[in-house]
Design an enzyme around this catalytic site. Structure first.
Site, PDB file in Angstrom:
ATOM      1  N   CYS A 167     -28.799 -22.078  30.413  1.00  0.00           N
ATOM      2  CA  CYS A 167     -27.688 -21.782  31.049  1.00  0.00           C
ATOM      3  C   CYS A 167     -27.935 -20.416  30.679  1.00  0.00           C
ATOM      4  CB  CYS A 167     -26.661 -21.664  29.773  1.00  0.00           C
ATOM      5  SG  CYS A 167     -27.229 -21.794  28.223  1.00  0.00           S
ATOM      6  N   HIS A 214     -25.084 -21.472  24.424  1.00  0.00           N
ATOM      7  CA  HIS A 214     -24.779 -20.787  25.020  1.00  0.00           C
ATOM      8  C   HIS A 214     -24.801 -19.841  26.488  1.00  0.00           C
ATOM      9  CE1 HIS A 214     -22.645 -22.353  28.857  1.00  0.00           C
ATOM     10  NE2 HIS A 214     -21.418 -21.968  28.635  1.00  0.00           N
ATOM     11  N   ASN A 262     -18.951 -18.906  34.296  1.00  0.00           N
ATOM     12  CA  ASN A 262     -19.255 -20.032  33.251  1.00  0.00           C
ATOM     13  C   ASN A 262     -20.250 -21.153  34.213  1.00  0.00           C
ATOM     14  OD1 ASN A 262     -19.864 -21.268  31.399  1.00  0.00           O
ATOM     15  ND2 ASN A 262     -18.146 -21.456  30.324  1.00  0.00           N
TER      16      ASN A 262
END
Length: 356
Positions: free
Chosen positions: A6, A112, A127
């Protein structure tokens, strides 16, 4: 999103291009680890702190899952002349800058990372866990960031000039509208699996988690259910009444026939002979005699109507009169008398059964 990379997706979404690969970020992480090791060695390689540092995991800036630390991201952005400032730090808060006047934010919670960036004149949540960009209005941006902080996110303001990108140039000329929020990756697949699940299995799962106790029935359904029960009870009662009436009529016919036959027999004939004679009569013979009896009664009633002065000759002596040869009973009176006789015979039968 591939694996747990991520941080890589966060940087590339911020820069709007494939600028960083996992290998490049791993190289930055290894460089940071080496710099930290050299600083720890300045205190002596035999020191307790240095030995403790070496006993830690191979790297504090990355792991096998693809996670990279904030130091790796910060060093990667320095290549583009970009700097990260903590959003809720006292230094930044003293500046009193409205979030809509910034250009982008990087958000982190545990392992994350994701980017919130302004493209053209609109804000988007980039995202990597979403199926696509999520539009954020100017009025909702501050609330969105505050909500992230309450959920435990660390927010960093990206300072500096971002590289030009096609999306930013296009959105400078037009504004987009989003009718539906993009779904999370895997959410659509989960819904399709639920739809393919057999109905029986779904029903069983619902029954296990929410057993039916009757309280969830809708008022309208319950009312219809009670109405159906009431109607069924009425139909049963009507059927019972009709059966009782037919039985009473049948008994009355038999009683009337027996009275007629007993009147026509000699007095010295034994009762057993009378019973055997009655039982020997066929149903057709009984029907003919009963029809003749009613026709006789009808003729007498017509004669009575033709001679009004004869109406006072016959009177009823009790509530259950027995028909005689010269009686003037109507069909309704005869039916009532027959029903009374049948009911009386039923009561006598029940009394005799109780005595036994």
């Amino acid at each position: 999103q591939e694996g747990s990379l991520c941080a890589q997706h966060c940087l590339n979404n911020l820069l709007q291009g494939e600028y960083f690969s996992p290998v490049e970020l791993s190289s930055i992480a290894q460089q940071l680890d080496e710099e930290e090791r050299m600083r720890m060695a300045e205190g002596g390689v035999s020191s307790e702190e240095y030995r403790t540092f070496l006993q830690q995991q191979p790297s504090v800036n990355m792991d096998d899952s693809g996670f990279f630390s904030i130091q790796v991201i910060s060093n990667a952005l320095k290549v583009w002349g970009l700097e990260l400032i903590l959003f809720n730090s006292p230094e930044y808060q003293r500046l009193g800058i409205d979030p809509i006047n910034e250009k982008s934010f990087i958000c982190n919670y545990k392992e994350h990372w994701f980017t919130v960036r302004k493209l053209g004149k609109q804000w988007f949540n980039l995202n990597s866990l979403l199926m696509g960009p999520e539009l954020i209005s100017d009025t909702y941006l501050a609330l969105f960031l505050a909500q992230l902080q309450q959920e435990g996110y660390s927010i960093f303001v990206v300072k500096g000039d971002l590289p030009d990108c096609e999306a930013d140039q296009l959105l400078q000329m037009i504004r987009v509208q989003q009718m539906q929020r993009p779904k999370l990756i895997g959410e659509e697949a989960a819904q399709s699996r639920d739809q393919r699940l057999p109905r029986s299995d779904v029903d069983q799962a619902i029954e296990v988690n929410h057993p039916f106790d009757g309280t969830g029935m809708l008022d309208e359904d319950e009312e219809n259910f009670q109405r159906a029960l009431a109607l069924s009870r009425q139909e049963i009662d009507m059927e019972d009444e009709e059966a009782d009436l037919r039985r009473a009529i049948q008994l009355s016919m038999q009683g009337s026939r027996r009275s007629e036959l007993s009147g026509s027999l000699p007095q010295n004939v034994p009762q057993s002979s009378h019973r055997s004679q009655t039982e020997s009569l066929s149903s057709e013979e009984l029907r003919r005699r009963r029809q003749a009896y009613f026709e006789k009664q009808q003729q007498q009633l017509q004669q009575q109507n033709q001679t009004p002065n004869l109406q006072d000759k016959a009177t009823l002596s009790s509530s259950t009169p027995e028909p005689g040869p010269g009686g003037d009973m109507s069909e309704e009176d005869m039916l009532q008398a027959a029903m009374n006789m049948s009911l009386e015979s039923v009561r006598n039968h029940l009394n005799s059964e109780e005595e036994k």
